[in-house]
Motif scaffolding. Structure first.
Motif, PDB file in Angstrom:
ATOM      1  N   LEU B 242      -0.838 -32.125 -26.116  1.00 21.02           N
ATOM      2  CA  LEU B 242      -2.234 -32.544 -26.299  1.00 21.02           C
ATOM      3  C   LEU B 242      -2.266 -34.045 -26.531  1.00 21.02           C
ATOM      4  O   LEU B 242      -1.541 -34.556 -27.394  1.00 21.02           O
ATOM      5  CB  LEU B 242      -2.858 -31.842 -27.510  1.00 21.02           C
ATOM      6  N   VAL B 243      -3.080 -34.754 -25.762  1.00 23.52           N
ATOM      7  CA  VAL B 243      -3.272 -36.175 -26.032  1.00 23.52           C
ATOM      8  C   VAL B 243      -4.353 -36.300 -27.089  1.00 23.52           C
ATOM      9  O   VAL B 243      -5.488 -35.872 -26.885  1.00 23.52           O
ATOM     10  CB  VAL B 243      -3.684 -36.950 -24.755  1.00 23.52           C
ATOM     11  N   LEU B 244      -3.969 -36.828 -28.256  1.00 22.91           N
ATOM     12  CA  LEU B 244      -4.936 -37.117 -29.313  1.00 22.91           C
ATOM     13  C   LEU B 244      -5.265 -38.600 -29.236  1.00 22.91           C
ATOM     14  O   LEU B 244      -4.379 -39.432 -28.993  1.00 22.91           O
ATOM     15  CB  LEU B 244      -4.370 -36.770 -30.696  1.00 22.91           C
ATOM     16  N   GLU B 245      -6.535 -38.919 -29.432  1.00 22.39           N
ATOM     17  CA  GLU B 245      -6.980 -40.294 -29.209  1.00 22.39           C
ATOM     18  C   GLU B 245      -8.127 -40.593 -30.155  1.00 22.39           C
ATOM     19  O   GLU B 245      -8.899 -39.695 -30.510  1.00 22.39           O
ATOM     20  CB  GLU B 245      -7.435 -40.379 -27.732  1.00 22.39           C
ATOM     21  N   SER B 246      -8.251 -41.841 -30.557  1.00 22.25           N
ATOM     22  CA  SER B 246      -9.390 -42.177 -31.395  1.00 22.25           C
ATOM     23  C   SER B 246     -10.658 -42.004 -30.558  1.00 22.25           C
ATOM     24  O   SER B 246     -10.650 -42.241 -29.345  1.00 22.25           O
ATOM     25  CB  SER B 246      -9.283 -43.618 -31.911  1.00 22.25           C
ATOM     26  N   LEU B 247     -11.713 -41.555 -31.225  1.00 21.54           N
ATOM     27  CA  LEU B 247     -12.971 -41.337 -30.496  1.00 21.54           C
ATOM     28  C   LEU B 247     -13.411 -42.641 -29.824  1.00 21.54           C
ATOM     29  O   LEU B 247     -13.874 -42.640 -28.685  1.00 21.54           O
ATOM     30  CB  LEU B 247     -14.045 -40.818 -31.456  1.00 21.54           C
ATOM     31  N   ASP B 248     -13.234 -43.747 -30.524  1.00 23.35           N
ATOM     32  CA  ASP B 248     -13.635 -45.044 -29.967  1.00 23.35           C
ATOM     33  C   ASP B 248     -12.918 -45.320 -28.650  1.00 23.35           C
ATOM     34  O   ASP B 248     -13.528 -45.728 -27.667  1.00 23.35           O
ATOM     35  CB  ASP B 248     -13.312 -46.179 -30.950  1.00 23.35           C
ATOM     36  N   SER B 249     -11.602 -45.112 -28.650  1.00 20.77           N
ATOM     37  CA  SER B 249     -10.819 -45.354 -27.446  1.00 20.77           C
ATOM     38  C   SER B 249     -11.241 -44.412 -26.321  1.00 20.77           C
ATOM     39  O   SER B 249     -11.370 -44.813 -25.159  1.00 20.77           O
ATOM     40  CB  SER B 249      -9.322 -45.188 -27.760  1.00 20.77           C
ATOM     41  N   ALA B 250     -11.473 -43.143 -26.681  1.00 18.17           N
ATOM     42  CA  ALA B 250     -11.862 -42.158 -25.665  1.00 18.17           C
ATOM     43  C   ALA B 250     -13.199 -42.527 -25.034  1.00 18.17           C
ATOM     44  O   ALA B 250     -13.371 -42.448 -23.808  1.00 18.17           O
ATOM     45  CB  ALA B 250     -11.934 -40.766 -26.291  1.00 18.17           C
ATOM     46  N   LEU B 251     -14.156 -42.947 -25.864  1.00 18.13           N
ATOM     47  CA  LEU B 251     -15.481 -43.301 -25.347  1.00 18.13           C
ATOM     48  C   LEU B 251     -15.401 -44.555 -24.485  1.00 18.13           C
ATOM     49  O   LEU B 251     -16.039 -44.647 -23.430  1.00 18.13           O
ATOM     50  CB  LEU B 251     -16.467 -43.515 -26.509  1.00 18.13           C
TER      51      LEU B 251
END
Lengths: 84, 424
Positions: B242-251
């Motif tokens: 699973l790639v976990l990512e900060s919401l900011d980075s994802a957006l």
């Protein structure tokens, strides 16, 4: 065994390890395994094991240390085959 | 720093499906990946069935160089690299060119690494052939082999490590990744876990008689979580990523978001109060669940779906009782619950991550995957939870909050809370 035959056989042995396929195409006695063929230094032991298997010889630690190019490999293998 | 953390990429190599599309279809249809295993039979195992992913040579060639494959005999590294790189691609992330990606790392767990390579090496050493081990005996058998392979292939420049905590490994990796991103130490972490397959991994479980020996003739019916006739685990293997990512980075990247990781908890029962090397302390399990809810800031009443640890041993009823106590919910009021192990067996150190991939898919697509092989629900479970909450058929249903727990040898526990993310 003549030099050309050996180089041909060695080319096949190092093929999977060589990152520089152009240097592999023009392999000759002055070709260096690491600098020219860009073989990862960790893989030199694998090359030695494959050479041992091909010619049914045992290469000693000191010989392994200097087996860094085609000429050195040729010298070591020839000497081993002559001892047989 | 208190970043929100989301899941933006999934990859899986499971006994009932390799790749997200195949796995997603399999878990919706209730397809079992358990097969009769001739090697186990030839070696006189009591349990002669197992869950082994299908990873054809042509697939391996997409992820490994010819030279790597020539030397590779670590099934866990093969599974983990395929799942990890699939997750990375699924997240729309690129492989770093010359400069490492300093903001991305991996926490990819394993129980052990390269047991088949280890076996080859031990034989060579004992035959006085240590010099013939070759150059990869270390890299394939070091426990961090899987994270080292992934870090190199993807060019990761942040933390690259392997965690190990028996069957909680996968859930733990996701929680460690969550924390690293939450506190701003990384933007993205490839989380997950892997487990080797084969007799040298599964033998110990066979010897302990925790593997079932009653279903060698009916492999697909063998893994029976919550069933009255559950008679032990079916050994499995594979990897989940699973790639976990900060919401900011994802957006910022415009990434697809599968779910948000709200939080969770990891603890241990200290092998006290009924807990032991191999059995969980119930108080610790309950604390782990309630602490996870608290950390995630959600109410027990709002949990829609539980994906249990539920291994198909006699302990399943105890797990259900622990959920009832921790959530203060039972009967018709109990959340939906499913046990992926009914289809894939117990994938050991890979179980938590494969099951979390399944949970993320259920949140994203709005379904509850069926439980197979529990038509004869255990009476102790029947007494606690309404039958309808343990679906045997696929349910299409909007799931908002899911709780996933994993428990492992050493009396260790992990519980994670995931929420559906509504993307505008």
């Amino acid at each position: 065994m003549d030099k050309e035959t050996f180089i041909e056989q060695l080319r096949e042995i190092v093929r999977p390890y060589a990152k520089n396929q152009e240097a592999l195409a023009t392999i000759n006695t002055s070709t260096d395994f690491i600098n020219d063929l860009k073989i990862n230094s960790a893989n030199l032991v694998d090359v030695v094991l494959d050479v041992e298997e091909k010619y049914d010889i045992v290469i000693q630690n000191e010989e392994m240390e200097r087996m860094l190019n085609v000429q050195a490999a040729l010298d070591i293998v020839e000497a081993k085959l002559n001892e047989k | 720093m208190n970043n929100r953390v989301v899941i933006t990429g999934l990859g899986v190599v499971a006994p009932n499906g390799t790749g997200i599309a195949a796995f997603s279809e399999a878990i919706k249809k209730g397809i079992s990946g358990i097969r009769y295993d001739e090697q186990l039979a030839a070696l006189k195992f009591s349990c002669q069935i197992a869950g082994k992913p299908d990873v054809p040579e042509s697939l391996q060639q997409q992820y490994f160089e010819e030279l790597e494959l020539k030397q590779l005999s670590s099934s866990g590294i093969i599974y983990g690299v395929i799942a990890g790189m699939q997750a990375w691609a699924d997240a729309g992330l690129a492989i770093a060119p010359e400069t490492p990606d300093w903001d991305s790392g991996t926490i990819f767990g394993a129980g052990t690494s390269g047991v088949d390579k280890f076996r080859e090496s031990v034989y060579k050493v004992d035959e006085l052939q240590v010099r013939r081990l070759g150059s990869t005996a270390v890299t394939q058998t070091m426990t961090s082999g899987i994270s080292a392979f992934l870090g190199g292939k993807l060019g990761l420049g942040n933390q690259v490590t392997t965690n190990s905590s028996a069957c909680t490994t996968g859930a733990e990796s996701v929680l460690m990744a969550y924390e690293r991103i939450k506190y701003g130490h990384a933007k993205r972490i490839l989380a997950g876990s892997t487990s080797d397959s084969g007799p040298y991994i599964w033998g110990g479980f066979d010897a302990m008689k925790v593997s079932t020996f009653k279903f060698n003739e009916r492999p697909e019916a063998a893994s029976r979580p919550m069933s009255a006739t559950a008679s032990g685990i079916v050994p499995g293997s594979g990897a989940g990523a699973l790639v976990l990512e900060s919401l900011d980075s994802a957006l910022e990247r415009g990434a697809t978001i599968y779910a948000e990781v709200l939080g969770g908890n990891i603890n241990s029962g200290g092998q006290r109060n009924g807990g032991s090397m191999t059995a969980p302390n119930p108080v610790a399990v309950q604390r782990c669940i309630t602490a996870a809810l608290q950390q995630a800031g959600v109410q027990a009443a709002d949990i829609d779906l539980i994906n249990g640890h539920l291994t198909a041993t006699g302990k399943d009823a105890e797990e259900i009782a622990n959920w009832c106590t921790a959530l203060q919910r039972n009967g018709k009021n109990f959340p939906y619950i499913n046990a992926l192990k009914s289809m894939v067996g117990h994938c050991l150190s890979a179980s938590g991550s494969i099951e979390l991939v399944a949970v993320a898919l259920q949140l994203k697509e709005g379904f509850v995957s069926p439980n197979i092989n529990c038509e004869d629900l255990h009476p102790d479970i029947q007494a606690l939870v309404d039958r309808e909450r343990i679906p045997e058929q696929l349910l299409y249903k909007d799931i908002n909050l899911a709780a996933k727990a994993s428990f492992g040898f050493g009396d260790v526990n992990a519980c994670i809370i995931l929420q559906k993310y509504l993307q505008s």
